[in-house]
Write a protein that holds these residues in place. Structure first.
Motif, PDB file in Angstrom:
ATOM      1  N   ILE A  68       0.841  -1.205   0.000  1.00  0.00           N
ATOM      2  CA  ILE A  68       0.000   0.000   0.000  1.00  0.00           C
ATOM      3  C   ILE A  68       0.874   1.253   0.000  1.00  0.00           C
ATOM      4  N   LEU A  69       1.899   1.269   0.855  1.00  0.00           N
ATOM      5  CA  LEU A  69       2.801   2.417   0.912  1.00  0.00           C
ATOM      6  C   LEU A  69       3.503   2.632  -0.428  1.00  0.00           C
ATOM      7  N   ALA A  70       3.957   1.527  -1.037  1.00  0.00           N
ATOM      8  CA  ALA A  70       4.671   1.624  -2.314  1.00  0.00           C
ATOM      9  C   ALA A  70       3.753   2.076  -3.438  1.00  0.00           C
ATOM     10  N   VAL A  71       2.542   1.542  -3.483  1.00  0.00           N
ATOM     11  CA  VAL A  71       1.602   1.899  -4.556  1.00  0.00           C
ATOM     12  C   VAL A  71       1.208   3.371  -4.450  1.00  0.00           C
ATOM     13  N   HIS A  77      13.219   7.830   1.326  1.00  0.00           N
ATOM     14  CA  HIS A  77      12.394   7.978   2.521  1.00  0.00           C
ATOM     15  C   HIS A  77      11.501   6.761   2.702  1.00  0.00           C
ATOM     16  N   LEU A  78      10.870   6.333   1.621  1.00  0.00           N
ATOM     17  CA  LEU A  78       9.982   5.172   1.669  1.00  0.00           C
ATOM     18  C   LEU A  78      10.741   3.904   2.028  1.00  0.00           C
ATOM     19  N   LEU A  79      11.885   3.660   1.380  1.00  0.00           N
ATOM     20  CA  LEU A  79      12.622   2.414   1.586  1.00  0.00           C
ATOM     21  C   LEU A  79      13.145   2.289   3.021  1.00  0.00           C
ATOM     22  N   VAL A  80      13.583   3.398   3.603  1.00  0.00           N
ATOM     23  CA  VAL A  80      14.045   3.356   4.995  1.00  0.00           C
ATOM     24  C   VAL A  80      12.900   2.968   5.921  1.00  0.00           C
ATOM     25  N   ASN A  81      11.744   3.581   5.715  1.00  0.00           N
ATOM     26  CA  ASN A  81      10.594   3.259   6.558  1.00  0.00           C
ATOM     27  C   ASN A  81      10.114   1.824   6.343  1.00  0.00           C
ATOM     28  N   VAL A  82      10.140   1.367   5.100  1.00  0.00           N
ATOM     29  CA  VAL A  82       9.720  -0.011   4.807  1.00  0.00           C
ATOM     30  C   VAL A  82      10.649  -1.008   5.473  1.00  0.00           C
ATOM     31  N   ALA A  83      11.956  -0.762   5.418  1.00  0.00           N
ATOM     32  CA  ALA A  83      12.909  -1.678   6.047  1.00  0.00           C
ATOM     33  C   ALA A  83      12.653  -1.777   7.547  1.00  0.00           C
ATOM     34  N   TRP A  84      12.443  -0.636   8.171  1.00  0.00           N
ATOM     35  CA  TRP A  84      12.172  -0.622   9.617  1.00  0.00           C
ATOM     36  C   TRP A  84      10.828  -1.280   9.923  1.00  0.00           C
ATOM     37  N   LEU A  85       9.846  -1.056   9.045  1.00  0.00           N
ATOM     38  CA  LEU A  85       8.521  -1.651   9.210  1.00  0.00           C
ATOM     39  C   LEU A  85       8.592  -3.166   9.157  1.00  0.00           C
ATOM     40  N   VAL A  86       9.309  -3.690   8.178  1.00  0.00           N
ATOM     41  CA  VAL A  86       9.431  -5.137   8.017  1.00  0.00           C
ATOM     42  C   VAL A  86      10.032  -5.778   9.268  1.00  0.00           C
ATOM     43  N   ILE A  87      11.027  -5.132   9.844  1.00  0.00           N
ATOM     44  CA  ILE A  87      11.719  -5.704  11.004  1.00  0.00           C
ATOM     45  C   ILE A  87      10.823  -5.758  12.228  1.00  0.00           C
ATOM     46  N   PHE A  88      10.077  -4.680  12.488  1.00  0.00           N
ATOM     47  CA  PHE A  88       9.359  -4.600  13.759  1.00  0.00           C
ATOM     48  C   PHE A  88       7.856  -4.854  13.657  1.00  0.00           C
TER      49      PHE A  88
END
Length: 244
Positions: free
Chosen positions: A32-35, A92-103
Motif C-alpha cells: 500500500i505504501l509503495a503503490v 524515505h519510503l525504503l528506509v521506513n519499509v525496512a524498519w517496518l518489516v523488522i518490527f
C-alpha cells in the motif's frame, strides 16, 4: 488432551518454499505504501502533488487557523493518520519499509493484523501530536510512516528481548514453546538488552535537533514524530495482550 502425530521421514520434495517469509499483513501494508508513492509520482504533476500533500499531509498550523476557517481545519480529522502513507521520495519510503518489516512482523505474529494496524495508526497520530507540539506555527508538513513504525518498534521492544518460555506436556513430557511474555515497563528497562536498545533509540532521535550545531545543517528528520510514536507503541501494546 494434547495429541502429537509423528510425521514420516521422506526424501521427496515437500513443496515449494514461500519466497517471502513476511506475514501477509506486513506485505500488504508495504504494498500500500509503495503503490501510493508510485501513483503520486507517476500520475500527479507538481501542482497535483502540492494539493495531495495539502489534503493528506499533517500540518499543525491548521489547529491554529481552524477556528477562523473550518474548511481549512477539516483535514485534521484524517491527516493525523493519512500522513503516514505519504513519503517525500523513494529513499524515505525504503528506509521506513525496512524498519517496518523488522518490527511489524513480530507484532503481527503475536497479535494479528488488526492490532498491528491499530498500533501503527495510533502511533502515527501520537507522532503527529508530538510534531504539532513543537511546530505549531511553522507551517511545516509532516509526512512518512516513521511515527507509526516507531510505535511498532516500541511495541515489539516490550517482548522481543524477553526469554522464551517453555512448558512440558503433562502426558509426554515433551517441551512446549509458550512464547515470550510481555514485559512491564519496569521489566523492559530492567532487562539489559531492551534497556540498551530503548535508551539508544531515544537518545539518537532526541539528538536530531542538535544536528545543526554539529553539521551546520538540519537533517530534515521528524524526530518529534519518532519519539511520540515510539512512546505510544510502548504504552498501548498491553491493551492487545490476551488475558488468560
Amino acid at each position: 488432551m494434547s495429541e502429537y502425530q509423528q510425521q514420516p521421514v521422506t526424501t521427496e520434495n515437500p513443496g515449494r518454499e514461500p519466497i517471502f517469509l513476511l506475514p501477509a499483513a506486513v506485505t500488504a501494508l508495504v504494498a500500500i505504501l509503495a503503490v501510493i508513492h508510485l501513483a503520486s509520482t507517476i500520475v500527479l504533476n507538481e501542482d497535483g502533488l502540492t494539493q495531495f500533500y495539502f489534503w493528506f499531509a499533517f500540518q499543525p498550523l491548521r489547529i491554529v487557523l481552524a477556528p477562523e476557517d473550518l474548511s481549512f481545519g477539516l483535514p485534521l480529522l484524517w491527516t493525523p493518520f493519512s500522513h503516514a502513507f505519504l513519503h517525500g521520495g523513494w529513499e524515505h519510503l525504503l528506509v521506513n519499509v525496512a524498519w517496518l518489516v523488522i518490527f511489524a512482523s513480530p507484532v503481527v505474529r503475536r497479535y494479528g493484523a488488526g492490532p498491528m494496524l491499530a498500533i501503527f495508526l495510533v502511533s502515527a497520530a501520537a507522532g503527529a501530536v508530538a510534531f504539532a507540539a513543537t511546530s505549531l506555527y511553522s507551517g511545516a508538513y509532516l509526512i512518512g510512516a516513521s511515527g507509526g513504525v516507531a510505535g511498532l518498534t516500541g511495541a515489539a521492544v516490550r517482548f522481543i528481548f524477553q526469554p522464551v518460555l517453555y512448558a512440558k506436556d503433562p502426558e509426554t513430557g515433551q517441551p512446549i514453546v509458550l512464547g515470550r511474555r510481555l514485559a512491564s515497563l519496569g521489566e523492559t528497562f530492567a532487562n539489559p538488552r531492551s534497556r540498551f536498545f530503548t535508551l539508544i533509540w531515544l537518545a539518537l532521535n532526541a539528538a536530531v535537533p542538535l544536528a545543526p550545531l554539529l553539521m551546520g545543517s538540519s537533517l530534515g528528520v521528524a524526530w518529534q514524530a519518532h519519539l511520540g510514536g515510539f512512546l505510544a507503541g510502548l504504552l498501548v501494546v498491553g491493551a492487545f495482550e490476551r488475558r488468560s
